[in-house]
Design an enzyme around this catalytic site. Sequence first.
Site, PDB file in Angstrom:
ATOM      1  CG  HIS A  84      -5.705  -5.916  -9.884  1.00  8.52           C
ATOM      2  ND1 HIS A  84      -5.348  -6.452  -8.661  1.00  8.52           N
ATOM      3  CD2 HIS A  84      -4.664  -5.150 -10.270  1.00  8.52           C
ATOM      4  CE1 HIS A  84      -4.148  -6.023  -8.337  1.00  8.52           C
ATOM      5  NE2 HIS A  84      -3.709  -5.236  -9.291  1.00  8.52           N
ATOM      6  CG  ASP A 163       2.394 -13.463  -6.437  1.00 10.21           C
ATOM      7  OD1 ASP A 163       3.196 -12.802  -7.113  1.00 10.21           O
ATOM      8  OD2 ASP A 163       1.642 -12.961  -5.602  1.00 10.21           O
ATOM      9  NE  ARG A 170       8.594  -8.840  -8.212  1.00  4.09           N
ATOM     10  CZ  ARG A 170       7.327  -8.470  -8.419  1.00  4.09           C
ATOM     11  NH1 ARG A 170       6.345  -9.311  -8.229  1.00  4.09           N
ATOM     12  NH2 ARG A 170       7.061  -7.263  -8.858  1.00  4.09           N
ATOM     13  CB  SER A 185       3.020 -10.562  -9.292  1.00  2.00           C
ATOM     14  OG  SER A 185       2.469 -10.321  -8.033  1.00  2.00           O
ATOM     15  CE  LYS A 189      -1.168 -11.354  -6.460  1.00  2.00           C
ATOM     16  NZ  LYS A 189      -0.185 -10.574  -5.777  1.00  2.00           N
TER      17      LYS A 189
HETATM   18  N1  URA Z   1       0.757  -6.072  -6.883  1.00  2.00           N
HETATM   19  C1  URA Z   1       1.000  -7.400  -6.960  1.00  2.00           C
HETATM   20  O1  URA Z   1       0.161  -8.214  -6.603  1.00  2.00           O
HETATM   21  N2  URA Z   1       2.190  -7.803  -7.431  1.00  2.00           N
HETATM   22  C2  URA Z   1       3.156  -6.952  -7.848  1.00  2.00           C
HETATM   23  O2  URA Z   1       4.180  -7.384  -8.285  1.00  2.00           O
HETATM   24  C3  URA Z   1       2.889  -5.554  -7.753  1.00  2.00           C
HETATM   25  C4  URA Z   1       1.670  -5.141  -7.269  1.00  2.00           C
END
Ligand code: URA
Length: 439
Positions: A84, A163, A170, A185, A189
Amino acid sequence: MTYFPAELIKKKRAGLAHDRAELEFLINGFVAGTIPDYQMAAWLMAVFFKGMTATETSELTHVMLHSGRTLDFSSLHKPVVDKHSTGGVGDKTSLILAPLVAAAGIPVPMIAGRGLGHTGGTLDKLEALPGFRIALSLDEFQAQVAALGTALTGQTAEICPADKRIYALRDVTGTIESLPLICASIMSKKLAEGINGLVLDVKHGSGAFMKTVEQADLLADKLMEIGQHHGKRVIALLTRMDEPLGRFIGNAVEVGECIAIMKNEPYLGRPPEDFADTRELTLELAAAMLWVGGASPSLEHGRAQAEDLLVSGKAWQKFAEICRAQGGQLEQLPTPTVRQVVRSTANGYVAAYDTEKLGLAAIAMGGGRLKTSDVIDPVAGIEVHKKLGDAVVEGETLFTLLGGSRRSFDEASAMVVAATTISLQKPVVPSLITKRKVI
Ligand code: URA
């Protein structure tokens, strides 16, 4: 157990920690529609101001992760890994990493995202390849990972629906920049992919969301803590994003840069050596992925193995295989038809880039979206002629603006000039990788 939403909001407002049952009540209630947006928004703002403990953030991640389907690759009898990146400009390493690591026999189930703010997204880049399907069903996705070792797809409604809904709220309530909310978040994922190991590319600098090394270090710690709580092997690389990665910013042109690295051939007149920084970061991240996946006994060994997979053409063969499987027509990668050079008005050295502004210039030209309904020009982008520390003379080309039309070229030209600092003193350019953190 039944809770009163307003009492839970007040509890967080007072800075107290929630337990898993309270978080389940709030998050699952929000997804089910029994907690309305206004109460969730108030709670998110309380979290924004009061934060969360490490345990609480991990519990929130757990609840969000289990709000939808989670993948299970245990039948492959191999460790499954992913990477990531916290996002940057010209950040294209995923396109090489997934095939390279899969070519080493380590499965990579990569659920990728679209551009966020000034940063590009892997899905938008893949879509620049005519026919490439980025919306695989979860069953197709799992089957391709089992058959080919990797697949790249977008998030579906079945993965972490909490999310998806919370992020949208958000976005419009000023609660994006909260460390626990960002961590939960991202990690929910990634963990939903059913991975055993994760490599984090935590970027810092003018083109990153974390502007300082200290902020990036803290974010890396928090992300790693959650991974550890969930029993995963995690390694984080803190990497510089104070200039675009590589030479191209955009979508088709970033795919072109990656293909040039994998095939060791020129792209748009540039020799592969010009892409040294993209290649270097990709190899370092690949080494970490091979190591967390157990294919390499050390990072040094992983690095040598990664170089071998790249140089032997195995990463390229796997990339071509993925494209065939997902419908992407490699031979039809579009190239820019319109160009405009932007020249330097000074002598000296490139001392700094406002990299976020360079990303925004590419977006203004159609390389990304300002709103979800915007249509991307797949060939829009920017060629970066000078890396930090390079000498420049007046009249020399700093950038080439690229596109399928001249959309916003004048605006972008002014933006890239404003984003570039040229000084008479040669700057010291630190190494691309600032720190490696292993748990
Ligand atoms: N990337 C994400 O997937 N979530 C966030 O809150 C910020 C960056």
